[in-house]
Design a protein around this motif. Structure first.
Motif, PDB file in Angstrom:
ATOM      1  N   GLU A 224      40.911  67.146  30.090  1.00 48.52           N
ATOM      2  CA  GLU A 224      40.977  67.287  28.631  1.00 48.52           C
ATOM      3  C   GLU A 224      42.088  66.450  28.005  1.00 48.52           C
ATOM      4  N   TYR A 225      43.276  66.389  28.629  1.00 52.91           N
ATOM      5  CA  TYR A 225      44.410  65.671  28.045  1.00 52.91           C
ATOM      6  C   TYR A 225      44.753  64.385  28.787  1.00 52.91           C
TER       7      TYR A 225
ATOM      8  N   TRP B 163      48.775  69.579  31.133  1.00 49.45           N
ATOM      9  CA  TRP B 163      47.693  70.540  31.333  1.00 49.45           C
ATOM     10  C   TRP B 163      48.208  71.981  31.417  1.00 49.45           C
TER      11      TRP B 163
ATOM     12  N   ALA C 234      38.444  74.857  30.225  1.00 48.20           N
ATOM     13  CA  ALA C 234      37.938  73.510  29.946  1.00 48.20           C
ATOM     14  C   ALA C 234      38.044  72.619  31.173  1.00 48.20           C
TER      15      ALA C 234
END
Length: 234
Positions: A182-183, A166, A178
């Motif tokens: 997200e990851y 991140w 975001a």
């Protein structure tokens, strides 16, 4: 959560639920939540992180506490004082877990949740607050881990890989805007690779593959190898 900010007994319950050998890494994770919100991480804090990463160096945390205390005595910012007091507690519990003589007070870790949440209030950022809260409660939310040192250590490593993807990798460049997850779908595979002994090239190529074939943006192997080195150092 508001009670944690004022009730040291809740901090005690949180701290005592964490296996002894994992406490320095947990405390270091809590402290590191604030890194990106500082203009510059103090050298003394960076040195403390290095000590925490190597169990054989934990005995050095006593001198590191003194360095951080001296920094705090020179500090005139009341808000920053809360951060440095948190760092002092992290240094104390790290030294205590070294097994060396003349440990600090056994209740040194009880105030870590309190100081961390109160300092996050000073910074006044909701994303930070959620990061601090989730890190403080990482073992409360994963209670099945606490009876296994291997499992709790793995949980810390997993969280550190999450942080690296991140804050350091962030191929889309969205970690300021975001959602935090997200990851996170990529973490399990990277974590397994590390556990299975993958080298920097294997992890670097996997990150590059994720960038180019999954996310769909151009990347470079050299940059991914830098991230791989960070992952292997956790």
């Amino acid at each position: 959560m508001d009670k944690i900010k004022t009730d040291i007994k809740i901090g005690q319950q949180i701290f005592e639920n964490i296996p002894n050998l994992v406490r320095p890494n947990w405390a270091g994770l809590v402290l590191s939540r604030f890194d990106k919100y500082l203009k510059k991480v103090p050298v003394e804090i960076g040195e403390l992180y290095e000590i925490i990463e190597d169990k054989n160096k934990w005995k050095l945390a006593h001198k590191q506490f003194t360095k951080i205390r001296m920094l705090n005595l020179e500090n005139s910012d009341k808000g920053f004082e809360m951060y440095l007091r948190l760092a002092e507690k992290v240094a104390k519990i790290t030294y205590n877990e070294s097994g060396e003589s003349a440990p600090f007070d056994s209740d040194s870790g009880f105030a870590i949740p309190m100081f961390a949440l109160n300092y996050s209030d000073i910074i006044d950022d909701e994303n930070l607050y959620q990061e601090v809260k989730s890190t403080i409660l990482i073992f409360q939310r994963n209670k099945g881990f606490k009876n296994s040192i291997t499992a709790t250590t793995d949980l810390i490593v997993y969280k550190k890989i999450d942080d690296i993807l991140w804050f350091n990798w962030d191929p889309i460049g969205i970690n300021d805007v975001a959602p935090r997850d997200e990851y996170q779908s990529y973490i399990p595979e990277i974590f397994r690779m590390k556990k299975d002994g993958a080298d920097r090239m294997e992890i670097g190529k996997k990150l590059l593959d994720l960038e180019t074939n999954t996310i769909g943006i151009p990347g470079t192997l050299d940059e991914c190898l830098i991230i791989a080195d960070k992952i292997l150092a956790t």
